[in-house]
Design a protein around this motif. Structure first.
Motif, PDB file in Angstrom:
ATOM      1  N   SER A  43       0.807  -1.131  -0.090  1.00  6.22           N
ATOM      2  CA  SER A  43       0.018   0.170  -0.158  1.00  6.22           C
ATOM      3  C   SER A  43       1.018   1.569   0.153  1.00  6.22           C
ATOM      4  O   SER A  43       2.364   1.236   0.689  1.00  6.22           O
ATOM      5  N   GLY A  44       1.017   2.313  -0.427  1.00  4.29           N
ATOM      6  CA  GLY A  44       1.116   3.099  -0.581  1.00  4.29           C
ATOM      7  C   GLY A  44      -0.288   4.329  -0.658  1.00  4.29           C
ATOM      8  O   GLY A  44      -0.457   4.556  -1.826  1.00  4.29           O
ATOM      9  N   LEU A  45       0.189   5.528   0.402  1.00  2.00           N
ATOM     10  CA  LEU A  45      -0.919   6.248   0.681  1.00  2.00           C
ATOM     11  C   LEU A  45       0.343   7.828   0.574  1.00  2.00           C
ATOM     12  O   LEU A  45       1.530   7.761   2.095  1.00  2.00           O
ATOM     13  N   MET A  46      -0.240   8.957   0.222  1.00  2.00           N
ATOM     14  CA  MET A  46       0.640   9.980  -0.652  1.00  2.00           C
ATOM     15  C   MET A  46      -0.047  10.923  -0.294  1.00  2.00           C
ATOM     16  O   MET A  46      -1.048  11.294  -0.725  1.00  2.00           O
ATOM     17  N   TYR A  47       0.050  11.972   0.335  1.00  2.00           N
ATOM     18  CA  TYR A  47       0.113  13.409   0.319  1.00  2.00           C
ATOM     19  C   TYR A  47       1.125  14.448   0.089  1.00  2.00           C
ATOM     20  O   TYR A  47       2.149  14.487   0.763  1.00  2.00           O
ATOM     21  N   LYS A  48       0.038  15.779  -0.559  1.00  2.00           N
ATOM     22  CA  LYS A  48       0.781  16.221  -0.762  1.00  2.00           C
ATOM     23  C   LYS A  48       0.448  17.645  -0.528  1.00  2.00           C
ATOM     24  O   LYS A  48      -1.146  18.367  -1.139  1.00  2.00           O
ATOM     25  N   PRO A  49       0.379  18.310   0.979  1.00  2.00           N
ATOM     26  CA  PRO A  49       0.562  19.715   1.463  1.00  2.00           C
ATOM     27  C   PRO A  49       0.523  20.988   0.788  1.00  2.00           C
ATOM     28  O   PRO A  49       0.000  22.076   0.671  1.00  2.00           O
ATOM     29  N   PHE A  50       1.680  20.982  -0.313  1.00  2.00           N
ATOM     30  CA  PHE A  50       1.958  21.907  -1.131  1.00  2.00           C
ATOM     31  C   PHE A  50       2.660  21.736  -1.859  1.00  2.00           C
ATOM     32  O   PHE A  50       2.720  20.505  -1.706  1.00  2.00           O
ATOM     33  N   LYS A  51       3.118  22.407  -3.180  1.00  2.00           N
ATOM     34  CA  LYS A  51       4.218  22.123  -4.305  1.00  2.00           C
ATOM     35  C   LYS A  51       5.282  21.506  -4.032  1.00  2.00           C
ATOM     36  O   LYS A  51       6.239  22.128  -3.107  1.00  2.00           O
ATOM     37  N   ASN A  52       5.357  20.506  -5.364  1.00  2.00           N
ATOM     38  CA  ASN A  52       6.562  19.918  -4.849  1.00  2.00           C
ATOM     39  C   ASN A  52       7.329  19.391  -3.464  1.00  2.00           C
ATOM     40  O   ASN A  52       8.413  19.315  -3.067  1.00  2.00           O
ATOM     41  N   PHE A  53       6.385  19.358  -2.787  1.00  2.00           N
ATOM     42  CA  PHE A  53       6.416  18.438  -1.153  1.00  2.00           C
ATOM     43  C   PHE A  53       5.200  16.853  -1.981  1.00  2.00           C
ATOM     44  O   PHE A  53       4.459  17.313  -1.805  1.00  2.00           O
ATOM     45  N   GLU A  54       6.577  15.821  -0.867  1.00  3.79           N
ATOM     46  CA  GLU A  54       5.550  14.674  -1.125  1.00  3.79           C
ATOM     47  C   GLU A  54       5.890  14.168   0.447  1.00  3.79           C
ATOM     48  O   GLU A  54       7.371  13.792   0.191  1.00  3.79           O
ATOM     49  N   LEU A  55       4.862  13.115   0.909  1.00  4.82           N
ATOM     50  CA  LEU A  55       4.577  12.646   1.960  1.00  4.82           C
ATOM     51  C   LEU A  55       4.007  11.148   2.152  1.00  4.82           C
ATOM     52  O   LEU A  55       3.240  11.026   1.155  1.00  4.82           O
ATOM     53  N   ASN A  56       4.754   9.958   1.839  1.00  4.64           N
ATOM     54  CA  ASN A  56       4.471   8.841   1.731  1.00  4.64           C
ATOM     55  C   ASN A  56       4.280   7.715   2.381  1.00  4.64           C
ATOM     56  O   ASN A  56       5.593   7.881   3.417  1.00  4.64           O
ATOM     57  N   VAL A  57       3.221   7.248   2.952  1.00  4.26           N
ATOM     58  CA  VAL A  57       3.491   5.591   3.622  1.00  4.26           C
ATOM     59  C   VAL A  57       3.577   4.615   3.056  1.00  4.26           C
ATOM     60  O   VAL A  57       2.335   4.586   2.044  1.00  4.26           O
ATOM     61  N   LEU A  58       4.469   4.131   3.091  1.00  2.00           N
ATOM     62  CA  LEU A  58       4.221   2.619   2.645  1.00  2.00           C
ATOM     63  C   LEU A  58       3.853   1.646   3.407  1.00  2.00           C
ATOM     64  O   LEU A  58       4.735   1.334   4.138  1.00  2.00           O
ATOM     65  N   THR A  59       3.696   0.753   2.891  1.00  4.56           N
ATOM     66  CA  THR A  59       3.048  -0.701   3.747  1.00  4.56           C
ATOM     67  C   THR A  59       3.084  -2.099   2.982  1.00  4.56           C
ATOM     68  O   THR A  59       2.859  -1.911   1.858  1.00  4.56           O
ATOM     69  N   LYS A  60       4.144  -2.901   3.865  1.00  9.08           N
ATOM     70  CA  LYS A  60       3.982  -4.730   3.009  1.00  9.08           C
ATOM     71  C   LYS A  60       3.549  -5.547   3.769  1.00  9.08           C
ATOM     72  O   LYS A  60       4.064  -5.331   5.237  1.00  9.08           O
ATOM     73  N   TYR A  61       2.596  -6.132   3.308  1.00 14.56           N
ATOM     74  CA  TYR A  61       2.889  -7.327   4.221  1.00 14.56           C
ATOM     75  C   TYR A  61       3.084  -8.633   3.326  1.00 14.56           C
ATOM     76  O   TYR A  61       3.138  -8.958   2.276  1.00 14.56           O
ATOM     77  N   VAL A  62       3.931  -9.852   4.160  1.00 11.20           N
ATOM     78  CA  VAL A  62       4.117 -10.762   3.242  1.00 11.20           C
ATOM     79  C   VAL A  62       3.771 -12.030   4.298  1.00 11.20           C
ATOM     80  O   VAL A  62       4.151 -11.831   5.677  1.00 11.20           O
TER      81      VAL A  62
END
Length: 209
Positions: free
Chosen positions: A102-121
């Motif tokens: 899973s990848g949750l991406m948040y762009k609060p303002f221009k040129n900035f990204e915050l990604n929460v990356l989740t993995k299950y095996v």
């Protein structure tokens, strides 16, 4: 996007869960085996700043007939006997039946990204006997990625990326091997695991001229 696949093999080389004397993985041919499953992936744009993408693979990875070779050194460990255990429809080693991301991406303002990356095996086996005592536990990990970029007049782009891996400091293993032998009627088994890093960080600076 939904995808179904099936691959039937003749004489597929599969890991046995053992290593040779220099640490390389030992593989053996199995006459009939297959891998089949469903891959599902999708993404959604929740609003102008927030989006989410995810994927999951559900599979079966089977060997129709597998012969396990184990050595019996006798009660006094002064013999050398080769024994064979036969298995039907067993799981291929190191082949979990579920992988999800899973990848949750948040762009609060221009040129900035915050990604929460989740993995299950899901659980996977160290050899081809489907024995839960010779397996790697399932694991669930989360990473954070911060990205910021600027485009000055004197070059195309300068970007800074910070990756925080395994943010909850989960203790898990993603690989290993197993080794066993017999002394008369008693069986001795040793499992070895490769522990993965706890919480760790990666900083990257990229310049495009």
């Amino acid at each position: 996007n939904l995808n179904y696949y099936r691959m039937d093999y003749r004489n597929q080389l599969v890991p046995t869960g053992k290593l040779n004397d220099v640490g390389a993985i030992i593989r053996t041919n199995v006459k009939d085996s297959y891998r089949t499953g469903i891959e599902l992936e999708g993404s959604i744009r929740i609003n102008s700043k927030l989006s989410w993408g995810a994927n999951v693979t559900l599979s079966q990875n089977k060997i129709k007939n597998f012969d396990e070779v184990i050595y019996n050194y006798g009660t006094n460990f002064d013999e050398f006997n080769e024994e064979v255990n036969k298995y039907n429809n067993t799981d291929i080693s190191f082949s979990p039946d579920m992988i999800a991301g899973s990848g949750l991406m948040y762009k609060p303002f221009k040129n900035f990204e915050l990604n929460v990356l989740t993995k299950y095996v899901a659980k996977q086996f160290l050899d081809n006997t489907s024995n839960s005592n010779r397996s790697i536990d399932s694991y669930f990990i989360n990473d954070l990625r911060f990205f910021y970029a600027v485009k000055p007049s004197f070059m195309k782009e300068i970007s800074l990326s910070i990756l925080a891996n395994n943010i909850f400091d989960v203790k898990y293993s993603s690989n290993g091997y197993t080794y066993g032998y017999r002394g008369g009627s008693a069986e001795y088994r040793q499992n070895f695991y490769y522990p993965q890093a706890g919480r760790n960080y990666l900083l990257m600076l990229s310049v495009r001229l």
